[in-house]
Design a protein around this motif. Structure first.
Motif, PDB file in Angstrom:
ATOM      1  N   GLU A   1       0.830  -1.212   0.000  1.00 39.81           N
ATOM      2  CA  GLU A   1       0.000   0.000   0.000  1.00 39.81           C
ATOM      3  C   GLU A   1       0.863   1.261   0.000  1.00 39.81           C
ATOM      4  OE1 GLU A   1      -3.812   1.845   2.498  1.00 39.81           O
ATOM      5  OE2 GLU A   1      -2.931  -0.103   3.025  1.00 39.81           O
ATOM      6  N   ARG A   2       1.991   1.208   0.729  1.00 38.31           N
ATOM      7  CA  ARG A   2       2.899   2.355   0.733  1.00 38.31           C
ATOM      8  C   ARG A   2       3.464   2.602  -0.665  1.00 38.31           C
ATOM      9  NH1 ARG A   2       8.746   1.571   3.027  1.00 38.31           N
ATOM     10  NH2 ARG A   2       8.687   0.414   1.071  1.00 38.31           N
ATOM     11  N   ASP A   3       3.824   1.503  -1.378  1.00 37.67           N
ATOM     12  CA  ASP A   3       4.352   1.664  -2.744  1.00 37.67           C
ATOM     13  C   ASP A   3       3.304   2.291  -3.653  1.00 37.67           C
ATOM     14  OD1 ASP A   3       6.723   0.572  -1.942  1.00 37.67           O
ATOM     15  OD2 ASP A   3       6.230  -1.465  -2.604  1.00 37.67           O
ATOM     16  N   LEU A   4       2.027   1.891  -3.499  1.00 36.99           N
ATOM     17  CA  LEU A   4       0.972   2.489  -4.308  1.00 36.99           C
ATOM     18  C   LEU A   4       0.840   3.986  -4.013  1.00 36.99           C
ATOM     19  CD1 LEU A   4      -1.865  -0.218  -4.158  1.00 36.99           C
ATOM     20  CD2 LEU A   4      -0.320   0.284  -6.067  1.00 36.99           C
ATOM     21  N   ILE A   5       0.895   4.330  -2.728  1.00 36.70           N
ATOM     22  CA  ILE A   5       0.781   5.743  -2.354  1.00 36.70           C
ATOM     23  C   ILE A   5       1.957   6.540  -2.902  1.00 36.70           C
ATOM     24  CG2 ILE A   5       0.805   7.323  -0.388  1.00 36.70           C
ATOM     25  CD1 ILE A   5      -0.761   5.243   1.176  1.00 36.70           C
ATOM     26  N   LEU A   6       3.166   5.960  -2.814  1.00 35.68           N
ATOM     27  CA  LEU A   6       4.344   6.661  -3.342  1.00 35.68           C
ATOM     28  C   LEU A   6       4.228   6.862  -4.850  1.00 35.68           C
ATOM     29  CD1 LEU A   6       7.222   4.953  -1.314  1.00 35.68           C
ATOM     30  CD2 LEU A   6       6.257   7.236  -0.992  1.00 35.68           C
ATOM     31  N   ASP A   7       3.715   5.866  -5.561  1.00 38.36           N
ATOM     32  CA  ASP A   7       3.540   6.017  -7.014  1.00 38.36           C
ATOM     33  C   ASP A   7       2.512   7.099  -7.330  1.00 38.36           C
ATOM     34  OD1 ASP A   7       3.977   4.957  -9.802  1.00 38.36           O
ATOM     35  OD2 ASP A   7       1.835   4.585  -9.602  1.00 38.36           O
ATOM     36  N   ARG A   8       1.400   7.094  -6.571  1.00 37.92           N
ATOM     37  CA  ARG A   8       0.394   8.133  -6.780  1.00 37.92           C
ATOM     38  C   ARG A   8       0.954   9.517  -6.435  1.00 37.92           C
ATOM     39  NH1 ARG A   8      -3.296   5.823  -4.199  1.00 37.92           N
ATOM     40  NH2 ARG A   8      -3.158   6.884  -2.196  1.00 37.92           N
ATOM     41  N   ASN A   9       1.743   9.593  -5.377  1.00 36.36           N
ATOM     42  CA  ASN A   9       2.355  10.873  -5.025  1.00 36.36           C
ATOM     43  C   ASN A   9       3.304  11.363  -6.109  1.00 36.36           C
ATOM     44  OD1 ASN A   9       0.985  10.918  -2.632  1.00 36.36           O
ATOM     45  ND2 ASN A   9       2.696  10.195  -1.383  1.00 36.36           N
ATOM     46  N   ASP A  10       4.036  10.419  -6.725  1.00 36.94           N
ATOM     47  CA  ASP A  10       4.964  10.813  -7.798  1.00 36.94           C
ATOM     48  C   ASP A  10       4.198  11.415  -8.976  1.00 36.94           C
ATOM     49  OD1 ASP A  10       7.760  10.647  -9.023  1.00 36.94           O
ATOM     50  OD2 ASP A  10       6.574   9.521 -10.489  1.00 36.94           O
ATOM     51  N   LYS A  11       3.054  10.825  -9.311  1.00 40.45           N
ATOM     52  CA  LYS A  11       2.242  11.379 -10.397  1.00 40.45           C
ATOM     53  C   LYS A  11       1.709  12.765 -10.026  1.00 40.45           C
ATOM     54  CE  LYS A  11       0.790   6.868 -12.222  1.00 40.45           C
ATOM     55  NZ  LYS A  11      -0.356   5.966 -12.483  1.00 40.45           N
ATOM     56  N   ILE A  12       1.277  12.921  -8.768  1.00 35.60           N
ATOM     57  CA  ILE A  12       0.780  14.229  -8.329  1.00 35.60           C
ATOM     58  C   ILE A  12       1.897  15.261  -8.371  1.00 35.60           C
ATOM     59  CG2 ILE A  12      -0.144  15.499  -6.351  1.00 35.60           C
ATOM     60  CD1 ILE A  12      -1.651  12.970  -5.549  1.00 35.60           C
ATOM     61  N   PHE A  13       3.088  14.851  -7.903  1.00 33.92           N
ATOM     62  CA  PHE A  13       4.234  15.762  -7.948  1.00 33.92           C
ATOM     63  C   PHE A  13       4.523  16.200  -9.383  1.00 33.92           C
ATOM     64  CE2 PHE A  13       5.957  13.925  -3.798  1.00 33.92           C
ATOM     65  CZ  PHE A  13       5.562  15.040  -3.085  1.00 33.92           C
ATOM     66  N   THR A  14       4.508  15.229 -10.300  1.00 29.35           N
ATOM     67  CA  THR A  14       4.824  15.544 -11.697  1.00 29.35           C
ATOM     68  C   THR A  14       3.813  16.524 -12.280  1.00 29.35           C
ATOM     69  OG1 THR A  14       5.813  13.349 -11.977  1.00 29.35           O
ATOM     70  CG2 THR A  14       5.215  14.556 -13.977  1.00 29.35           C
ATOM     71  N   GLN A  15       2.519  16.291 -12.024  1.00 29.67           N
ATOM     72  CA  GLN A  15       1.490  17.207 -12.529  1.00 29.67           C
ATOM     73  C   GLN A  15       1.646  18.602 -11.941  1.00 29.67           C
ATOM     74  OE1 GLN A  15      -2.220  15.294 -11.624  1.00 29.67           O
ATOM     75  NE2 GLN A  15      -2.028  13.764 -13.237  1.00 29.67           N
ATOM     76  N   LEU A  16       1.940  18.680 -10.640  1.00 31.52           N
ATOM     77  CA  LEU A  16       2.129  19.988 -10.021  1.00 31.52           C
ATOM     78  C   LEU A  16       3.343  20.707 -10.585  1.00 31.52           C
ATOM     79  CD1 LEU A  16       1.333  19.221  -6.269  1.00 31.52           C
ATOM     80  CD2 LEU A  16      -0.017  20.609  -7.839  1.00 31.52           C
ATOM     81  N   GLU A  17       4.424  19.961 -10.802  1.00 31.90           N
ATOM     82  CA  GLU A  17       5.628  20.587 -11.369  1.00 31.90           C
ATOM     83  C   GLU A  17       5.380  21.107 -12.772  1.00 31.90           C
ATOM     84  OE1 GLU A  17       8.836  17.800  -8.889  1.00 31.90           O
ATOM     85  OE2 GLU A  17       8.260  17.304 -10.944  1.00 31.90           O
ATOM     86  N   GLU A  18       4.670  20.312 -13.585  1.00 32.65           N
ATOM     87  CA  GLU A  18       4.355  20.778 -14.936  1.00 32.65           C
ATOM     88  C   GLU A  18       3.443  22.004 -14.899  1.00 32.65           C
ATOM     89  OE1 GLU A  18       2.668  17.399 -16.834  1.00 32.65           O
ATOM     90  OE2 GLU A  18       4.590  16.384 -17.151  1.00 32.65           O
ATOM     91  N   ALA A  19       2.438  21.988 -14.005  1.00 31.75           N
ATOM     92  CA  ALA A  19       1.531  23.134 -13.901  1.00 31.75           C
ATOM     93  C   ALA A  19       2.280  24.390 -13.460  1.00 31.75           C
ATOM     94  CB  ALA A  19       0.400  22.828 -12.920  1.00 31.75           C
ATOM     95  N   LEU A  20       3.233  24.240 -12.544  1.00 33.80           N
ATOM     96  CA  LEU A  20       4.010  25.393 -12.102  1.00 33.80           C
ATOM     97  C   LEU A  20       4.864  25.950 -13.238  1.00 33.80           C
ATOM     98  CD1 LEU A  20       5.217  24.422  -8.519  1.00 33.80           C
ATOM     99  CD2 LEU A  20       3.743  26.306  -9.157  1.00 33.80           C
TER     100      LEU A  20
END
Length: 439
Positions: free
Chosen positions: A217-236
């Motif tokens: 479950e932690r690995d799934l959360i980390l993967d989802r967080n990585d996608k969120i980070f990437t989207q936020l970085e692109e939006a910025l």
């Protein structure tokens, strides 16, 4: 000599114009006017030139009127397209901000879940280690007990043999009974220990399964967080780069503006506080570093938004207008602003937040409003017919400060608009064009 030249001149036109006489008769006498060939040629040429000049002048006036109408219509269309583009970009900016805020909230929720899962995982690891330690102690105790049991059985067998074969068998009855009691106690202890061992093993297996599930479950959360980070970085990146280019195109260094905004808004706290989970002084994790980088970018974008509201990027005239004069030399003198013409009473709006430092009659400007903004910027609005503000009044971007007019040294109804940075006039079109595709 002069008469001879005149005669030759008239002779030259005799082929086309014969000599004519105009008789003028009155009650008393009759007179005539002699029209020689050269005179007729001059009259005809003068008439032709007059007619030609009239035709050319009429054509120029007509073409000017048609061109003026077309230019006005084109200006109105451009103005409408520009306003529509501004509205679209404003909606896109609001949507991007809402998406960024929603992503930031999701990110905070995900970080909270990661923190909880890390706590559970640490607890399960500690429990597993305790179970392993307990199992090791139980196994050591079991081995020692089994060794003691084997020793007791050997002693029992020796004692039974000695009792059966020796003369003192009757006297050893008490010892034999005590040995039986010891064996019964040892067997009971062994059975209890074995049951506890089996129970501990089952509990250990269950703890290991929970630990594996927590890691997955932690690995799934980390993967989802990585996608969120990437989207936020692109939006910025998409949001901040155009703002930096906008300020640079207007001649305002972005670093200077951000420093000024930080000095004016130095408070901390709220949603943009740096993220940290460690309370032991340990180095932040990669996710924490990445999250803090995104938060700094969001904070920078927010400061750019504040700076944009306080910088005159807007257009002072929102109705249809004609651009009649630009910034630069004009008629041998420096024209420090731009002129926009429309009908008398057309609303004039403030192009940024600021404070009115002068509102009244000012020599050649007529009725004038001067507004002081942040970053050493001032805007001037001249030739107004009416003023809606007064000295010392705080103004927000888009507030109506007056109406267009023809006061002061003016040749027609228009607005004279100036932008000054640190007291020096700059071209207002630099600000308007810089914000055309951003705000």
């Amino acid at each position: 000599m002069r008469t001879r030249i005149i005669d030759r001149f008239h002779t030259l036109f005799e082929r086309w114009f014969s000599e004519r006489r105009l008789f003028l008769r009155s009650d008393r006498e009759t007179r005539f006017i002699r029209l020689r060939p050269g005179t007729q040629a001059l009259l005809l040429l003068g008439s032709a030139l007059t007619i030609g000049w009239t035709i050319v002048a009429s054509s120029i006036l007509m073409m000017g009127a048609i061109g003026s109408g077309n230019y006005r219509e084109q200006t109105q269309r451009d103005q409408a397209m520009f306003e529509e583009r501004l509205n679209t970009l404003s909606e896109a900016r609001d949507t991007a901000e809402a998406e960024a805020l929603a992503a930031y909230r999701r990110f905070n929720a995900a970080l909270a879940q990661v923190s909880q899962m890390q706590s559970k995982l640490l607890d399960s690891e500690e429990h597993r280690r305790e179970l392993e330690t307990g199992i090791g102690v139980i196994q050591a105790t079991l081995r020692r007990t089994m060794n003691e049991r084997d020793s007791a059985r050997a002693e029992t067998a020796a004692m039974v043999a000695r009792f059966e074969n020796g003369p003192d068998a009757a006297s050893d009855g008490t010892s034999l009974a005590r040995v039986d009691e010891t064996l019964a106690f040892l067997n009971s202890a062994l059975e209890t220990t074995a049951a506890e061992r089996d129970e501990m093993k089952v509990e250990t297996d269950r703890a290991l399964e929970e630990a594996e599930a927590a890691i997955f479950e932690r690995d799934l959360i980390l993967d989802r967080n990585d996608k969120i980070f990437t989207q936020l970085e692109e939006a910025l990146t998409v949001s901040v780069e155009p703002l930096e280019k906008m300020f640079s195109a207007a001649g305002l260094p972005p670093s200077r503006l951000l420093d000024a905004v930080r000095r004016g808004y130095s408070g901390q706290g709220g949603p943009l506080t740096p993220v940290t989970f460690s309370t032991k002084g340990a180095e932040p994790s990669a996710d924490e570093v990445r999250a803090n980088t995104i938060l700094r970018g969001l904070d920078e974008m927010n400061m750019y938004r504040i700076a944009a509201e306080k910088t005159p990027f807007a257009i002072p005239v929102k109705s249809a207008y004609r651009f009649t004069s630009g910034f630069g030399p004009r008629w041998g003198r420096m024209h420090n602003g731009i002129d926009m013409a429309a009908s008398t009473g057309t609303p004039i709006y403030s192009t940024a937040d600021g404070v009115v430092v002068e509102a009244g009659w000012h020599s050649g400007f007529g009725r004038m409003v001067k507004i002081r903004h942040e970053f050493g910027i001032e805007t001037i609005y001249g030739h107004l017919s009416r003023l809606n503000v007064k000295d010392g009044q705080k103004i927000s971007k888009g507030d109506r400060i007056g109406d267009m007019g023809n006061t002061g040294r003016s040749t027609g109804t228009h607005l004279h608009y100036e932008v000054r940075v640190d007291g020096s006039p700059v071209n207002p079109m630099n600000f308007i064009k810089a914000a055309k595709n951003v705000l």
